[in-house]
Scaffold this active site. Structure first.
Site, PDB file in Angstrom:
ATOM      1  N   ARG A  14       0.836  -1.204   0.000  1.00 44.61           N
ATOM      2  CA  ARG A  14       0.000   0.000   0.000  1.00 44.61           C
ATOM      3  C   ARG A  14       0.863   1.244   0.000  1.00 44.61           C
ATOM      4  O   ARG A  14       0.948   1.965   0.981  1.00 44.61           O
ATOM      5  CB  ARG A  14      -0.909  -0.038   1.211  1.00 44.61           C
ATOM      6  CG  ARG A  14      -1.737  -1.274   1.175  1.00 44.61           C
ATOM      7  CD  ARG A  14      -2.768  -1.223   2.192  1.00 44.61           C
ATOM      8  NE  ARG A  14      -4.050  -1.342   1.571  1.00 44.61           N
ATOM      9  CZ  ARG A  14      -5.176  -1.317   2.243  1.00 44.61           C
ATOM     10  NH1 ARG A  14      -5.175  -1.130   3.536  1.00 44.61           N
ATOM     11  NH2 ARG A  14      -6.314  -1.459   1.627  1.00 44.61           N
ATOM     12  N   GLN A  38      -0.749   2.485  -5.590  1.00 39.18           N
ATOM     13  CA  GLN A  38      -2.178   2.747  -5.346  1.00 39.18           C
ATOM     14  C   GLN A  38      -3.052   2.395  -6.558  1.00 39.18           C
ATOM     15  O   GLN A  38      -4.119   1.834  -6.413  1.00 39.18           O
ATOM     16  CB  GLN A  38      -2.368   4.214  -4.991  1.00 39.18           C
ATOM     17  CG  GLN A  38      -3.408   4.411  -3.937  1.00 39.18           C
ATOM     18  CD  GLN A  38      -3.281   5.758  -3.252  1.00 39.18           C
ATOM     19  OE1 GLN A  38      -2.481   6.596  -3.643  1.00 39.18           O
ATOM     20  NE2 GLN A  38      -4.073   5.978  -2.230  1.00 39.18           N
ATOM     21  N   TYR A  65      -2.788  -0.441   8.196  1.00 39.02           N
ATOM     22  CA  TYR A  65      -3.762  -1.389   8.730  1.00 39.02           C
ATOM     23  C   TYR A  65      -3.882  -1.244  10.249  1.00 39.02           C
ATOM     24  O   TYR A  65      -2.936  -0.830  10.919  1.00 39.02           O
ATOM     25  CB  TYR A  65      -3.343  -2.829   8.416  1.00 39.02           C
ATOM     26  CG  TYR A  65      -3.502  -3.213   6.975  1.00 39.02           C
ATOM     27  CD1 TYR A  65      -4.755  -3.273   6.393  1.00 39.02           C
ATOM     28  CD2 TYR A  65      -2.396  -3.531   6.194  1.00 39.02           C
ATOM     29  CE1 TYR A  65      -4.906  -3.643   5.070  1.00 39.02           C
ATOM     30  CE2 TYR A  65      -2.543  -3.900   4.861  1.00 39.02           C
ATOM     31  CZ  TYR A  65      -3.798  -3.957   4.305  1.00 39.02           C
ATOM     32  OH  TYR A  65      -3.956  -4.313   3.000  1.00 39.02           O
TER      33      TYR A  65
HETATM   34  P1  NAD Z   1      -9.108  -3.156   6.457  1.00 38.53           P
HETATM   35  O1  NAD Z   1     -10.026  -3.679   5.415  1.00 38.53           O
HETATM   36  O2  NAD Z   1      -7.984  -3.986   6.911  1.00 38.53           O
HETATM   37  O3  NAD Z   1      -9.979  -2.786   7.747  1.00 38.53           O
HETATM   38  C1  NAD Z   1     -11.119  -1.977   7.659  1.00 38.53           C
HETATM   39  C2  NAD Z   1     -11.138  -1.010   8.806  1.00 38.53           C
HETATM   40  O4  NAD Z   1     -11.441  -1.694  10.025  1.00 38.53           O
HETATM   41  C3  NAD Z   1      -9.814  -0.285   9.043  1.00 38.53           C
HETATM   42  O5  NAD Z   1     -10.045   1.096   8.973  1.00 38.53           O
HETATM   43  C4  NAD Z   1      -9.416  -0.727  10.445  1.00 38.53           C
HETATM   44  O6  NAD Z   1      -8.744   0.287  11.147  1.00 38.53           O
HETATM   45  C5  NAD Z   1     -10.765  -1.023  11.056  1.00 38.53           C
HETATM   46  N1  NAD Z   1     -10.754  -1.825  12.286  1.00 38.53           N
HETATM   47  C6  NAD Z   1     -10.000  -2.901  12.638  1.00 38.53           C
HETATM   48  N2  NAD Z   1     -10.323  -3.347  13.853  1.00 38.53           N
HETATM   49  C7  NAD Z   1     -11.346  -2.557  14.307  1.00 38.53           C
HETATM   50  C8  NAD Z   1     -12.122  -2.521  15.483  1.00 38.53           C
HETATM   51  N3  NAD Z   1     -11.930  -3.372  16.470  1.00 38.53           N
HETATM   52  N4  NAD Z   1     -13.081  -1.579  15.573  1.00 38.53           N
HETATM   53  C9  NAD Z   1     -13.299  -0.684  14.600  1.00 38.53           C
HETATM   54  N5  NAD Z   1     -12.591  -0.662  13.448  1.00 38.53           N
HETATM   55  C10 NAD Z   1     -11.625  -1.588  13.313  1.00 38.53           C
HETATM   56  O7  NAD Z   1      -8.496  -1.754   6.028  1.00 38.53           O
HETATM   57  P2  NAD Z   1      -8.596  -0.964   4.653  1.00 38.53           P
HETATM   58  O8  NAD Z   1      -9.959  -0.455   4.478  1.00 38.53           O
HETATM   59  O9  NAD Z   1      -8.089  -1.815   3.569  1.00 38.53           O
HETATM   60  O10 NAD Z   1      -7.590   0.278   4.853  1.00 38.53           O
HETATM   61  C11 NAD Z   1      -7.027   0.702   6.043  1.00 38.53           C
HETATM   62  C12 NAD Z   1      -6.282   2.024   5.773  1.00 38.53           C
HETATM   63  O11 NAD Z   1      -5.290   1.887   4.748  1.00 38.53           O
HETATM   64  C13 NAD Z   1      -7.185   3.141   5.319  1.00 38.53           C
HETATM   65  O12 NAD Z   1      -6.870   4.300   6.038  1.00 38.53           O
HETATM   66  C14 NAD Z   1      -6.840   3.365   3.893  1.00 38.53           C
HETATM   67  O13 NAD Z   1      -7.039   4.705   3.478  1.00 38.53           O
HETATM   68  C15 NAD Z   1      -5.392   2.994   3.865  1.00 38.53           C
HETATM   69  N6  NAD Z   1      -5.016   2.591   2.513  1.00 38.53           N
HETATM   70  C16 NAD Z   1      -3.900   3.123   1.949  1.00 38.53           C
HETATM   71  C17 NAD Z   1      -3.542   2.769   0.649  1.00 38.53           C
HETATM   72  C18 NAD Z   1      -2.339   3.330  -0.018  1.00 38.53           C
HETATM   73  O14 NAD Z   1      -1.692   4.183   0.539  1.00 38.53           O
HETATM   74  N7  NAD Z   1      -1.998   2.846  -1.185  1.00 38.53           N
HETATM   75  C19 NAD Z   1      -4.309   1.846  -0.053  1.00 38.53           C
HETATM   76  C20 NAD Z   1      -5.443   1.312   0.560  1.00 38.53           C
HETATM   77  C21 NAD Z   1      -5.779   1.704   1.841  1.00 38.53           C
END
Ligand code: NAD
Length: 374
Positions: free
Chosen positions: A121, A126, A227
């Site tokens: 990531r 991206q 994450y």
């Molecule tokens: P994910 O699918 O692993 O998890 C979904 C969400 O669940 C996350 O926001 C996580 O913090 C949350 N979570 C985990 N345990 C929890 C709990 N007990 N209670 C409440 N929430 C909980 O994560 P995702 O959606 O794939 O992405 C996470 C982060 O990564 C985001 O901020 C996203 O913007 C970032 N991201 C960055 C890039 C990049 O830079 N290329 C790409 C994709 C995502």
């Protein structure tokens, strides 16, 4: 490597295609040769004629296409790898933390296996990030599905016949899916609350016009990939208790909480479901990795005794296959462009590149990725 095969997915529930005709045209102009399996785009709105017009050679089956193909593109993990030529670069979702046997078989078959889940990531990667492109659409679909089932409208309405209060939507987990779910619920006029364990999320929630639910779980942070870190059982218990009141007053609860490579935390138990309003909808988007909600079932809706519907929130992007395929195809095309060597006019599997190092799991008959070697 320049001979690409666009597979047709074997799961009858799958609706997407890995590559759409517009991108095929672009790849062919770069020097790639593309073969597509007949019917690959049929469910997503891209007929065989469009593939032919774009310059793809059509074959009748994946197996027929494997012969001579150097790059194999598919979406879900393969049911069988028989016939794929040794040395071929195979790109798909793999679920590598749970598919050790498959990974071993792919190594033994001499494949160079890319796991889409493992694309790093980083800003550079991206545009290849299928996780983000697909999950974002799923977040949208989750709200639309829940709204369609809810016995109430989402926006506030002031009419001569009376005033209707806006529906309340609670989003648990505000990553890619959660952010899109908040934005969609807001556009439909709901009042939205949200919670995530990563502190950086609060600002993002507020900027979308939703309220951030404050729950003190002690020191929280995130991994360098963005994450969430896994909570302790005590922290999960504290979170369950604190968010129960918000669930009780919400018409729709959408849970998206995941911890990369681990089982999803169980955040809503039966006692909370029992206290929710009849007719409320809960969508569990972590259902395939253990489930955030007690009683949720993969690809099935469950109605509790007190009339709460728990909807399966897995692979919802399959309900919008035209856009989902377009985005997936954009991701694959970005990958094939990034690793394209202008001099040879072919793809180069370059392990000096951190994106390739992050997502290539097998090569030369072995599992080469540090995380899966043992
Ligand atoms: P994910 O699918 O692993 O998890 C979904 C969400 O669940 C996350 O926001 C996580 O913090 C949350 N979570 C985990 N345990 C929890 C709990 N007990 N209670 C409440 N929430 C909980 O994560 P995702 O959606 O794939 O992405 C996470 C982060 O990564 C985001 O901020 C996203 O913007 C970032 N991201 C960055 C890039 C990049 O830079 N290329 C790409 C994709 C995502």
């Amino acid at each position: 490597m320049k001979k690409i095969l666009v597979c047709r997915e074997t799961d009858p529930r799958e609706t997407r295609t890995p590559l759409i005709p517009d991108d095929i045209k672009r790849l062919i102009s770069m020097g790639y040769e593309v073969t597509a399996v007949k019917g690959t785009g049929i469910k997503s709105g891209f007929p065989d004629e469009a593939y032919e017009k774009a310059g793809a050679r059509l074959v009748s089956s994946n197996e027929e296409g494997y012969k001579g193909s150097e790059i194999v593109l598919r979406i879900m993990k393969p049911e069988s790898i028989e016939g794929i030529e040794s040395g071929a670069l195979h790109l798909s979702y793999l679920d590598p933390f749970n598919e050790k046997e498959l990974l071993g078989n792919m190594a033994a078959a001499g494949l160079q296996t890319v796991s889409l889940e493992m694309i790093p990531r980083t800003t550079l990667a991206q545009k290849m990030d299928v996780q983000s492109s697909q999950t974002s659409l799923a977040g949208y679909v989750a709200v639309v599905n829940a709204a369609a089932r809810l016995p109430k409208i989402l926006p506030m309405m002031v009419t001569p016949s009376g005033t209707i209060n806006p529906a309340r939507v609670f989003i648990i987990g505000v990553g890619v899916a959660g952010l899109q779910a908040i934005a969609t619920a807001k556009r439909l006029g709901a009042r939205v609350d949200a919670f995530d364990t990563r502190p950086v999320v609060e600002e993002q929630v507020k900027s979308l016009g939703a309220s951030f639910v404050k729950i003190d779980l002690g020191e929280m942070s995130q991994t360098d990939q963005g994450y969430a870190k896994e909570l302790t059982p005590e922290q999960i218990a504290r979170q369950q208790e604190a968010q129960a009141k918000v669930c009780e007053r919400s018409n729709i609860v959408i849970t998206t909480a995941k911890v990369f490579g681990r089982k999803a935390p169980r955040l809503i138990k039966k006692d909370v479901l029992d206290r929710m309003m009849p007719g409320s909808i809960v969508v569990d988007m972590a259902v395939s990795t253990g489930g955030n909600v007690e009683g949720s079932k993969l690809f099935e809706d469950v109605v509790t005794d007190n009339g709460v519907t728990i909807m399966s929130g897995d692979l919802l992007e399959r309900q919008v296959p035209y856009d989902a395929s377009k985005m997936l195809s954009g991701n694959f095309t970005a990958f094939l462009t990034h690793f394209y060597d202008k001099e040879t006019r072919e793809l180069k599997v370059d392990l000096n590149d951190e994106i390739m190092r992050g997502c290539l799991l097998t090569q030369g008959g072995e599992i080469i990725h540090e995380r899966f070697k043992n």
